[in-house]
Design a protein around this motif. Structure first.
Motif, short mmCIF file in Angstrom:
data_model
loop_
_atom_site.label_atom_id
_atom_site.label_comp_id
_atom_site.label_asym_id
_atom_site.label_seq_id
_atom_site.Cartn_x
_atom_site.Cartn_y
_atom_site.Cartn_z
N ARG A 110 -21.43 14.97 9.28
CA ARG A 110 -21.02 16.34 9.24
C ARG A 110 -22.33 17.18 9.12
O ARG A 110 -23.37 16.74 9.03
CB ARG A 110 -20.21 16.39 7.86
N SER A 122 -25.38 16.20 13.74
CA SER A 122 -23.94 16.62 13.71
C SER A 122 -24.03 18.00 14.70
O SER A 122 -23.17 18.07 15.46
CB SER A 122 -23.75 17.05 12.50
N TYR A 152 -15.86 12.99 11.64
CA TYR A 152 -16.84 13.07 10.98
C TYR A 152 -16.87 11.77 10.16
O TYR A 152 -16.12 11.37 9.50
CB TYR A 152 -17.27 14.18 10.06
N CYS A 254 -13.26 16.87 13.60
CA CYS A 254 -14.13 17.86 13.87
C CYS A 254 -13.24 18.81 14.86
O CYS A 254 -12.90 18.27 16.16
CB CYS A 254 -15.29 17.44 14.52
#
Length: 273
Positions: A110, A122, A152, A254
């Motif tokens: 994340r 990320s 994530y 996501c």
């Protein structure tokens, strides 16, 4: 016969993928699907005594041990550990990698995380999303037609928003295989992490004791996740089994990837069926 799924797990360092997704990776492989682990950095900084050039070689060998054990493809990129930035060059490298592998599902960190390399990884994955279908970006590698689903990996950080999974997987049946993967990363779980926790003088000796140390580390690291999402576990697995599950891996969609619809969730996480 349907084609095997192609799963791409992108972590910042060698061992990140194993610690957060080693269970589902094992399940995918046992079901005949393809899994690739990527470490965006070379892992050179994570040791108290080995020099960076020495550690790069050690961590490559540890990753190779995971491949030999599991059949998971493992790629370590050349970005320097502790110095990762979401640059255009790094983004383009990741776009090319994703296109070549053609994943159905990407799992990654994340954006809010304690480690700057995790946050940068990320950001790089999120910045590569959508751009992987744009032909004029990285034109030497054919663009994908469909943006992969991205999810994530779990964490415990609360700000700016806590981790909110829509997928929880019971990984207790493959716990020993997760520990096997951790044990491959000796420089991390028996040298570097005990050092960072000021436990190096109490580290037990011998293969059995080391394995138990790794199991206890994983229990402390991962164990609280099941209680955090107990209601979701019970919903997925039923009350009787759900109340007993101790170890899960959990994944949050996501929004920069393709939507993780209910149909996609069951297709991409067939261990839920």
């Amino acid at each position: 016969m349907t084609a095997p799924l192609r799963i791409l797990v992108i972590g910042a360092h060698p061992d990140d993928c194993e610690l957060k997704a080693g269970g589902v990776a094992t399940m995918y492989r046992e079901a005949g699907h393809l899994v690739k682990f990527v470490s965006v950095t070379n892992g050179e900084a994570g040791h108290q005594s080995l020099t960076p050039p020495e550690l790069i070689k050690v961590r490559r060998a540890e990753a190779d041990a995971v491949t030999s054990l599991t059949g998971i493809e493992y790629e370590i990129l050349g970005n320097r550990d502790g110095r990762l930035q979401p640059t255009l060059e790094a983004r383009f490298e990741l776009i090319a990698l994703i296109r070549r592998y053609q994943p159905d599902l990407i799992l990654t960190h994340r954006p809010n995380d304690y480690h700057p390399d995790h946050r940068a990884t990320s950001t790089l994955v999120c910045d590569a999303a959508y751009m992987v279908i744009v032909p004029h970006i990285v034109p030497d590698v054919p663009a994908l037609r469909v943006n992969p689903v991205i999810a994530y990996l779990s964490d415990h950080f609360q700000r700016p928003v806590p981790f909110q999974p829509t997928v929880v997987i019971d990984v207790e049946p493959v716990l020993d295989r997760i520990i096997d993967q951790m044990v491959c990363h000796r420089s991390q779980f028996f040298e570097w992490l005990p050092y960072t926790l000021c436990q190096e003088n109490a580290l037990p000796k011998g293969a059995a004791a080391e394995r138990e140390y790794a199991r206890q580390f994983y229990s402390g690291f991962n164990g609280p996740l099941a209680d955090r999402f107990r209601d979701m576990i019970v919903q997925n697995y039923g009350h009787k089994r759900g109340q007993k599950i101790r170890f899960i891996e959990a994944f949050e969609p996501c929004e920069y990837g393709s939507p993780l619809t209910e149909e996609a969730r069951l297709r991409l996480f067939p261990m839920l069926l």
